[in-house]
Design a protein around this motif. Sequence first.
Motif, PDB file in Angstrom:
ATOM      1  N   THR A  15      -2.681  10.044 -10.223  1.00  0.00           N
ATOM      2  CA  THR A  15      -4.090   9.681 -10.040  1.00  0.00           C
ATOM      3  C   THR A  15      -4.405   9.268  -8.606  1.00  0.00           C
ATOM      4  O   THR A  15      -5.579   9.020  -8.293  1.00  0.00           O
ATOM      5  N   ARG A  16      -3.373   9.170  -7.764  1.00  0.00           N
ATOM      6  CA  ARG A  16      -3.518   8.717  -6.370  1.00  0.00           C
ATOM      7  C   ARG A  16      -4.056   7.284  -6.300  1.00  0.00           C
ATOM      8  O   ARG A  16      -4.691   6.884  -5.324  1.00  0.00           O
ATOM      9  N   THR A  17      -3.787   6.508  -7.339  1.00  0.00           N
ATOM     10  CA  THR A  17      -4.174   5.095  -7.357  1.00  0.00           C
ATOM     11  C   THR A  17      -3.153   4.291  -6.578  1.00  0.00           C
ATOM     12  O   THR A  17      -1.955   4.422  -6.782  1.00  0.00           O
ATOM     13  N   ARG A  18      -3.651   3.431  -5.696  1.00  0.00           N
ATOM     14  CA  ARG A  18      -2.775   2.758  -4.737  1.00  0.00           C
ATOM     15  C   ARG A  18      -3.010   1.249  -4.769  1.00  0.00           C
ATOM     16  O   ARG A  18      -4.110   0.784  -5.019  1.00  0.00           O
ATOM     17  N   HIS A  19      -1.943   0.474  -4.496  1.00  0.00           N
ATOM     18  CA  HIS A  19      -2.075  -0.964  -4.290  1.00  0.00           C
ATOM     19  C   HIS A  19      -2.660  -1.217  -2.899  1.00  0.00           C
ATOM     20  O   HIS A  19      -2.596  -0.330  -2.051  1.00  0.00           O
ATOM     21  N   ASN A  22       0.812  -1.216   0.000  1.00  0.00           N
ATOM     22  CA  ASN A  22       0.000   0.000   0.000  1.00  0.00           C
ATOM     23  C   ASN A  22       0.847   1.268   0.000  1.00  0.00           C
ATOM     24  O   ASN A  22       0.314   2.377  -0.029  1.00  0.00           O
ATOM     25  N   TRP A  58      -4.124  -4.069  -5.706  1.00  0.00           N
ATOM     26  CA  TRP A  58      -4.817  -3.751  -6.935  1.00  0.00           C
ATOM     27  C   TRP A  58      -6.302  -4.082  -6.913  1.00  0.00           C
ATOM     28  O   TRP A  58      -7.067  -3.604  -7.775  1.00  0.00           O
ATOM     29  N   MET A 108       2.081   3.788  -5.118  1.00  0.00           N
ATOM     30  CA  MET A 108       1.036   4.702  -5.555  1.00  0.00           C
ATOM     31  C   MET A 108       1.423   5.352  -6.877  1.00  0.00           C
ATOM     32  O   MET A 108       2.592   5.695  -7.088  1.00  0.00           O
ATOM     33  N   HIS A 109       0.435   5.507  -7.758  1.00  0.00           N
ATOM     34  CA  HIS A 109       0.598   6.328  -8.956  1.00  0.00           C
ATOM     35  C   HIS A 109       0.216   7.756  -8.569  1.00  0.00           C
ATOM     36  O   HIS A 109      -0.967   8.061  -8.334  1.00  0.00           O
ATOM     37  N   LYS A 147      -8.542  -2.902  -5.332  1.00  0.00           N
ATOM     38  CA  LYS A 147      -9.358  -1.705  -5.163  1.00  0.00           C
ATOM     39  C   LYS A 147      -9.571  -0.947  -6.476  1.00  0.00           C
ATOM     40  O   LYS A 147     -10.484  -0.133  -6.571  1.00  0.00           O
ATOM     41  N   HIS A 148      -8.708  -1.180  -7.453  1.00  0.00           N
ATOM     42  CA  HIS A 148      -8.821  -0.386  -8.681  1.00  0.00           C
ATOM     43  C   HIS A 148      -8.855  -1.235  -9.961  1.00  0.00           C
ATOM     44  O   HIS A 148      -8.911  -0.662 -11.051  1.00  0.00           O
TER      45      HIS A 148
END
Length: 248
Positions: free
Chosen positions: A211-215, A204, A217, A207-208, A219-220
């Motif tokens: 885009t604030r995309t986080r592991h 966790n 995975w 993070m990208h 969740k996204h």
Amino acid sequence: MDAMIDPKASIGANVRFGAGVRVYANAEIGDDCTIGDFCILGHPGPGENDPLRLGAGATIRSHSVLYEGSTIGPKLETGHHIVIREKSQIGENLRVGNFSDIEGTCRIGDFTRLHGYAHVGKGTQIGDFVWLFSLTTTMNDPLPPSHIHDPVTIGDMVTVCVNAQCMPGTRIGRGCLIAAGALAEGEIPDGQILGRNGIEGPVNFAMHMATRTRHPWHKHFADAYPDHAQDRIKALGTEIEAALLAAM
């Protein structure tokens, strides 16, 4: 060029064969499969083997070779020029990219993804919802060439990025992220990032930033899987997050 199908082979309903396909006697093909040009199914392996059992709804693209003795669940999808050797046990909806190979006596769970040019060494154990990206390798001989056999184990929901190498005997815990070009060896605990210089922290932390995309995975990216897999993905993700909290 007509297909060559041994009359002793078991062929399900609505199976479609391309040109130049060869099906050996020791093959059982489920319903609604599509077999591309110049594929070989039930190729003889060393010793005595059970039949190749190919589940329903498979899409096998041209020049692929599946040996006898493996049991493969429904909805296998392959690229071109792939090989699956004998005595492997494979779950639902494995996807195998172009020029990849699975070298026999492997166990692979459900919904696992292999991108092109992945090499899965003999005896590798792979869980559910695993990603092996291009040029990844799992090895099994710690002193090559030898008769020592120490295959890799990869837990559920692991991501192994481009050109990562998994050394013989490696045990990768559930939910790990193995970075591009990393060398995995030994025991890697659940939910960790392995970079080129070793373990870098929990997944966790990945993070990208744009885009604030986080592991992790789940969740996204769960929408990439069918509806009947969603509860399993959610449960695995929850277990991995719980393991991360317990380790803090």
